[in-house]
Design an enzyme around this catalytic site. Structure first.
Site, PDB file in Angstrom:
ATOM      1  N   MET A   1       0.829  -1.200   0.000  1.00 28.13           N
ATOM      2  CA  MET A   1       0.000   0.000   0.000  1.00 28.13           C
ATOM      3  C   MET A   1       0.865   1.252   0.000  1.00 28.13           C
ATOM      4  O   MET A   1       1.805   1.364   0.764  1.00 28.13           O
ATOM      5  CB  MET A   1      -0.919  -0.041   1.228  1.00 28.13           C
ATOM      6  CG  MET A   1      -1.848   1.146   1.328  1.00 28.13           C
ATOM      7  SD  MET A   1      -2.972   1.234  -0.091  1.00 28.13           S
ATOM      8  CE  MET A   1      -3.156   3.003  -0.253  1.00 28.13           C
ATOM      9  N   GLU A   2       0.467   2.200  -0.864  1.00 26.90           N
ATOM     10  CA  GLU A   2       1.293   3.373  -1.163  1.00 26.90           C
ATOM     11  C   GLU A   2       1.087   4.561  -0.246  1.00 26.90           C
ATOM     12  O   GLU A   2       1.322   5.703  -0.659  1.00 26.90           O
ATOM     13  CB  GLU A   2       1.006   3.801  -2.607  1.00 26.90           C
ATOM     14  CG  GLU A   2      -0.404   4.402  -2.850  1.00 26.90           C
ATOM     15  CD  GLU A   2      -1.444   3.421  -3.365  1.00 26.90           C
ATOM     16  OE1 GLU A   2      -1.283   2.214  -3.135  1.00 26.90           O
ATOM     17  OE2 GLU A   2      -2.427   3.874  -3.990  1.00 26.90           O
TER      18      GLU A   2
ATOM     19  N   HIS B   1       6.196  -0.209  -7.963  1.00 29.96           N
ATOM     20  CA  HIS B   1       4.780   0.141  -8.094  1.00 29.96           C
ATOM     21  C   HIS B   1       4.351   1.116  -6.991  1.00 29.96           C
ATOM     22  O   HIS B   1       3.797   2.181  -7.275  1.00 29.96           O
ATOM     23  CB  HIS B   1       3.942  -1.141  -8.051  1.00 29.96           C
ATOM     24  CG  HIS B   1       2.468  -0.921  -8.175  1.00 29.96           C
ATOM     25  ND1 HIS B   1       1.798  -1.068  -9.360  1.00 29.96           N
ATOM     26  CD2 HIS B   1       1.541  -0.556  -7.259  1.00 29.96           C
ATOM     27  CE1 HIS B   1       0.510  -0.810  -9.166  1.00 29.96           C
ATOM     28  NE2 HIS B   1       0.335  -0.495  -7.897  1.00 29.96           N
ATOM     29  N   GLU B   2       4.610   0.746  -5.749  1.00 31.87           N
ATOM     30  CA  GLU B   2       4.150   1.604  -4.637  1.00 31.87           C
ATOM     31  C   GLU B   2       4.870   2.945  -4.676  1.00 31.87           C
ATOM     32  O   GLU B   2       4.271   3.983  -4.426  1.00 31.87           O
ATOM     33  CB  GLU B   2       4.364   0.911  -3.285  1.00 31.87           C
ATOM     34  CG  GLU B   2       3.715  -0.465  -3.145  1.00 31.87           C
ATOM     35  CD  GLU B   2       2.265  -0.543  -3.583  1.00 31.87           C
ATOM     36  OE1 GLU B   2       1.554   0.471  -3.483  1.00 31.87           O
ATOM     37  OE2 GLU B   2       1.839  -1.622  -4.053  1.00 31.87           O
TER      38      GLU B   2
ATOM     39  N   HIS C   1       3.384   5.270  -7.234  1.00 35.34           N
ATOM     40  CA  HIS C   1       2.118   5.859  -6.811  1.00 35.34           C
ATOM     41  C   HIS C   1       2.316   7.247  -6.201  1.00 35.34           C
ATOM     42  O   HIS C   1       1.365   8.024  -6.116  1.00 35.34           O
ATOM     43  CB  HIS C   1       1.437   4.970  -5.764  1.00 35.34           C
ATOM     44  CG  HIS C   1       0.495   3.940  -6.326  1.00 35.34           C
ATOM     45  ND1 HIS C   1      -0.418   4.221  -7.309  1.00 35.34           N
ATOM     46  CD2 HIS C   1       0.296   2.627  -6.005  1.00 35.34           C
ATOM     47  CE1 HIS C   1      -1.132   3.128  -7.576  1.00 35.34           C
ATOM     48  NE2 HIS C   1      -0.718   2.144  -6.798  1.00 35.34           N
TER      49      HIS C   1
END
Ligand code: ARG
Ligand code: ZN
Length: 863
Positions: free
Chosen positions: A260-261, A294-295, A298
């Site tokens: 989770m970012e 990816h995170e 974000h």
């Protein structure tokens, strides 16, 4: 209750500032929240302030310093009626982290406290307008027992800390960047950090930490290296710079998703952080790099520019997946990455798109938003943006994304905002391309080519299949990269990009003296299902000669798919092919494999990819109604036949690859991949030799990739070495939860004749628990994805998954709901099995209490 995209209303009240104060405890945490609320000039003028809640009740409600009288509850939400323009609201709540098994909101994991607020978890902590278009500046005070929670973290920067009485301490955190509530995070516990420093392009010094439980710190270097690489890459590839002095990653072992970012404080599932060669495979290393990237990405695509509402989820997720794909491609092999990403899309998203849960990348309605964190929103979403990039070209696409970030920085945007920025920045006309956002279903594209004089004429037809709620579809612009190979020289005179934007069109290619070999949808330029009219010989040619590695892979896959579909339809005699015809098809597969095995110029990493057989799930997609039992058998038979036919070549490959010493470089990784694949074929062709080699490889292994690939092969064989190796593996890695997950997953995923017995026994194992999502998935998601276990003709596999949904739902509905789509495929499965699958869904639906998550998935699946 159904929420519709069209019903969007701007909030009546905004919350420019929030101050939160936590008195931390694992059993009970006391939360004081102070909101500054102001009337939204763009709102509807309503006096009602809606503060969402979920399983909490207010202990205190104050408005402008005085106990409020005129508040009321509307279901779980707290409503306040306010006049004027600006007020201070104070609310106190009490939450019980230790009993929070849903893992949404504030919960306890291994004695530490952490949060997960996306999508709607913040409302489980305090009352708040828990919607992504309300952006606030957060100040957080955390206070707790110092021995129990030596480390106190939240978003942004730590501005003060100090000691209190009775062994307590506190910390103040301030995040200068306004953010929606889903990006709030807090962590308190006994943690240690691996730290590195990064200097941004404008000279900002950033402290980067990867926080883990004491004892895990020597498994954090790869995650930390990946983070630094991601920060550098985003500056170069997208011009995006980090905007705080601190970046924290915390690994927790109980987590519903990957990571989770949260702004400045990413929270990760341990499986995407911890790695060392003895316990993590090459695939694990890659997954860590990709999720860390990816995170981090974000921070711009998600945090600086966030989503107006959850229907726009693909705005941040599709774009961020594309960004992480491009990052991984740059860090490793572009070709291998593309092949892997397409395999994920076809294995997960295509079935979703053709089933009862099909939805556009920008859904029109939902009951539970957690159910829309799907392969469609993420992976197809990434493909849609990738198509824009393909049509614009890299440089122009960058102008589009620059404009997007500049135009919408600090805003909560929509998918339409994104498309318009790409249009304005690139000069493309994306008018009808927007249909990719609104229409569900994988387009089917039929292609044929004829040759006249020196011209090749390609005709293409598209059809977008009907999906639930969308009976009639319009044709969409489909960009196809095309090359025509001359048979004699095995070369082509350059690639062309054609865009099929009507139901049917023709394209002419001049300068072809001989009928060429058609290579189309190169690099998988469009996420479509292609049906190309061409002989097996052309596919063998492309598998051997195409200069686009993806197209080579694709040619192999098409040959194999074609052969296996013929093999299972033979009984019906639909294709008109006799035994000789089918054998010719199988021989074409052998020839292509031989070419791949013999090609000395080919990188081993790609060779390994080319040898992977399509999954039963993907094969089933090719048929309107599939018999998974027959497909599995045909696939196993082909594997055994190829193994026996090419035994010497596979032996030679296994020997050669086994001689390569361990390293993290591409050559050594490629060797390990080839070692794994050749072992699979040897074991299929000659089980006794396979067992011997696998056991030897298991014992000699000095890294997890080799140990796992050997154990995987042994696991599928009915040999004494199987038990010995499994027992050894468990003993060796006892106490390492991520490796014990592999131990469960490997056995549940195996094609052993008694795999269902094994799964039942494993469910009774002392290490098994349903309450840890990683462990639950290791056993049961592996089973659900295993065609042999799940589709066993007895229906036991279906019953097993049905039972898990029913037992897990009261504990963790989000994770329970993830098991439903497997059963939801029933309409596309032969009638005997379909009846059993449906019966399981009905049994779930009949439960008196069911979460919104599972209810939505089951209802839609029953249709
Ligand atoms: N935004 C996160 C990611 O893409 C996923 C979080 C989803 N969480 C959830 N509870 N649905 O990395
Ligand atoms: Zn994401």
């Amino acid at each position: 209750q159904v929420i519709h995209r069209e019903d969007y209303l701007a909030p009546a009240w905004l919350v420019p500032e929030i101050a939160l104060s936590f008195r931390l405890g694992v059993e009970e945490t006391h939360v004081c929240s102070k909101l500054t609320v102001t009337r939204n000039p763009d709102g509807n003028g309503s006096d009602v302030l809606r503060l969402n809640g979920d399983q909490i009740s207010p202990l205190v409600v104050k408005v402008d310093g005085r106990a409020a009288r005129d508040w009321r509850m509307d279901g779980p939400d707290l409503l306040l009626e306010l006049d004027g323009e600006r007020h201070a609201i104070e609310i106190e709540t009490l939450v019980q982290p230790v009993t929070n098994t849903q893992l949404m909101g504030l919960y306890a994991s291994n004695g530490m406290l952490c949060t997960q607020c996306e999508a709607e978890g913040f409302r489980r902590i305090t009352f708040f307008p828990d919607r992504p278009d309300v952006l606030s500046t957060y100040s957080v005070r955390m206070e707790g027992n110092k021995a129990r929670f030596p480390i106190l973290l939240s978003n942004g920067n730590c501005t003060a800390r100090g000691e209190g009485a009775e062994g307590r301490h506190w910390a103040h955190w301030h995040d200068p960047w306004p953010k929606p509530s889903y990006l709030f995070a807090l962590v308190a516990g006994n943690l240690v950090a691996n730290t590195a420093r990064f200097t941004t392009m404008s000279g900002r010094q950033v402290e980067c930490n990867v926080w883990v439980r004491p004892g895990d710190e020597n498994r954090t270097q790869h995650a930390l290296d990946s983070l630094i690489a991601a920060m550098k890459w985003d500056e170069e590839a997208f011009g995006r710079e980090y905007d705080l002095d601190l970046f924290n990653i915390v690994a927790v072992s109980d987590f519903n998703m990957g990571a989770m970012e949260n702004k400045g404080l990413n929270i990760f599932n341990t499986r995407y952080v911890l790695a060392e060669p003895d316990t993590a495979t090459d695939a694990d290393y890659d997954a860590i790099e990709s999720v860390v990237g990816h995170e981090y990405f974000h921070n711009w695509s998600g945090n600086r520019v966030t989503c107006r509402d959850w229907f726009q989820l693909s705005l941040k997720e599709g774009f961020t997946v594309l960004r992480d794909q491009l990052f991984s491609a740059d860090m490793g092999s572009e070709a291998v990455k593309r092949i892997e990403d397409v395999r994920i899309l076809r294995g997960g998203q295509f079935p979703e798109d053709s089933g009862p849960l099909a939805h556009p990348i920008r859904p029109d309605s939902y009951q539970e938003i957690s159910n829309f964190y799907t392969s469609t929103v993420y992976n197809k979403g990434a493909e849609v943006i990738r198509m824009m990039r393909t049509m614009a070209g890299e440089e122009r696409f960058r102008k589009g994304t620059d404009l997007y970030f500049e135009r919408h920085d600090g805003e909560a945007a929509t998918c339409e905002d994104f498309v318009r920025a790409i249009e304005d920045g690139t000069g493309l006309d994306l008018g009808r391309f927007r249909l990719w956002y609104s229409q569900a279903g994988t387009p089917r594209v039929a292609i044929a080519m004829r040759h006249e004089g020196d011209t090749a004429i390609l005709t293409a037809d598209q059809a977008v299949p009907a999906t639930p709620g969308q009976a009639i579809k319009q044709p969409m612009p489909i960009p196809l990269r095309v090359a025509l190979f001359d048979r004699e020289t095995a070369s082509h005179s350059g690639e062309r990009l054609i865009v099929l934007d009507k139901a049917s069109d023709t394209f002419r290619f001049e300068g072809c003296p001989r009928p060429p070999v058609l290579s189309v949808n190169r690099g998988f330029s469009a996420p479509v299902a292609l049906e190309v009219e061409r002989p097996d010989a052309d596919l063998v040619f492309l598998a051997a000669h195409d200069d686009d590695p993806f197209a080579r892979y694709e040619a192999m896959q098409s040959l194999i798919v074609r052969h296996l579909i013929r093999a299972v339809s033979a009984g019906l005699d639909e294709t008109g092919l006799d035994k000789t015809g089918r054998e010719a098809g199988r021989d074409a597969v052998r020839q292509a494999c031989e070419a791949v095995l013999a090609d000395e110029a080919l990188e081993d990493l790609i060779r390994g990819e080319l040898l992977i057989l399509p999954t039963v799930a993907y094969l089933s997609e090719q048929l309107l109604v599939a018999d998974p039992g027959a497909l599995h058998q045909a696939r196993e038979a082909l594997k055994a036949w190829l193994g026996a036919e090419l035994l010497d070549s596979f032996r030679a490959l296994h020997d050669r690859a086994s001689a390569v010493p361990f390293g993290r470089d591409a050559a050594a990784r490629g060797a390990r991949k080839c070692k794994a694949q050749s072992l699979v074929y040897i074991a299929a062709g000659d089980p006794a030799e396979g067992a011997r080699r696998a056991f030897a490889q298991y014992r000699a292994a000095d890294n997890m990739s080799d140990r796992q690939s050997a154990l995987t092969v042994l696991c599928g064989l009915d040999v004494p070495e199987r038990e010995e190796a499994l027992a050894d593996f468990h003993k060796r890695h006892e106490g390492n939860a991520l490796v014990i997950d592999k131990w469960f997953s490997l056995q549940a995923g195996s094609f052993h004749p008694r795999v269902l017995d094994h799964i039942r026994t494993l469910a009774q194992h002392g290490d098994f628990t349903l309450s840890n999502p990683n462990r639950a998935r290791a056993l049961y998601m592996s089973a659900a994805l295993n065609p042999k276990a799940f589709h066993d003709a007895s229906g036991e596999g279906y019953a097993m998954i049905g039972e898990i949904v029913r037992r897990l739902d009261p504990i963790n509905p989000q994770t329970a709901a993830r098991f439903v789509p497997a059963l939801g495929r029933w309409r596309r499965i032969e009638p005997d099995r379909a009846r059993l699958m449906r019966a399981e869904l009905e049994e779930i639906a009949a439960l008196p209490t069911l979460s919104r998550d599972v209810r939505e998935q089951v209802t839609k699946s029953l249709g």
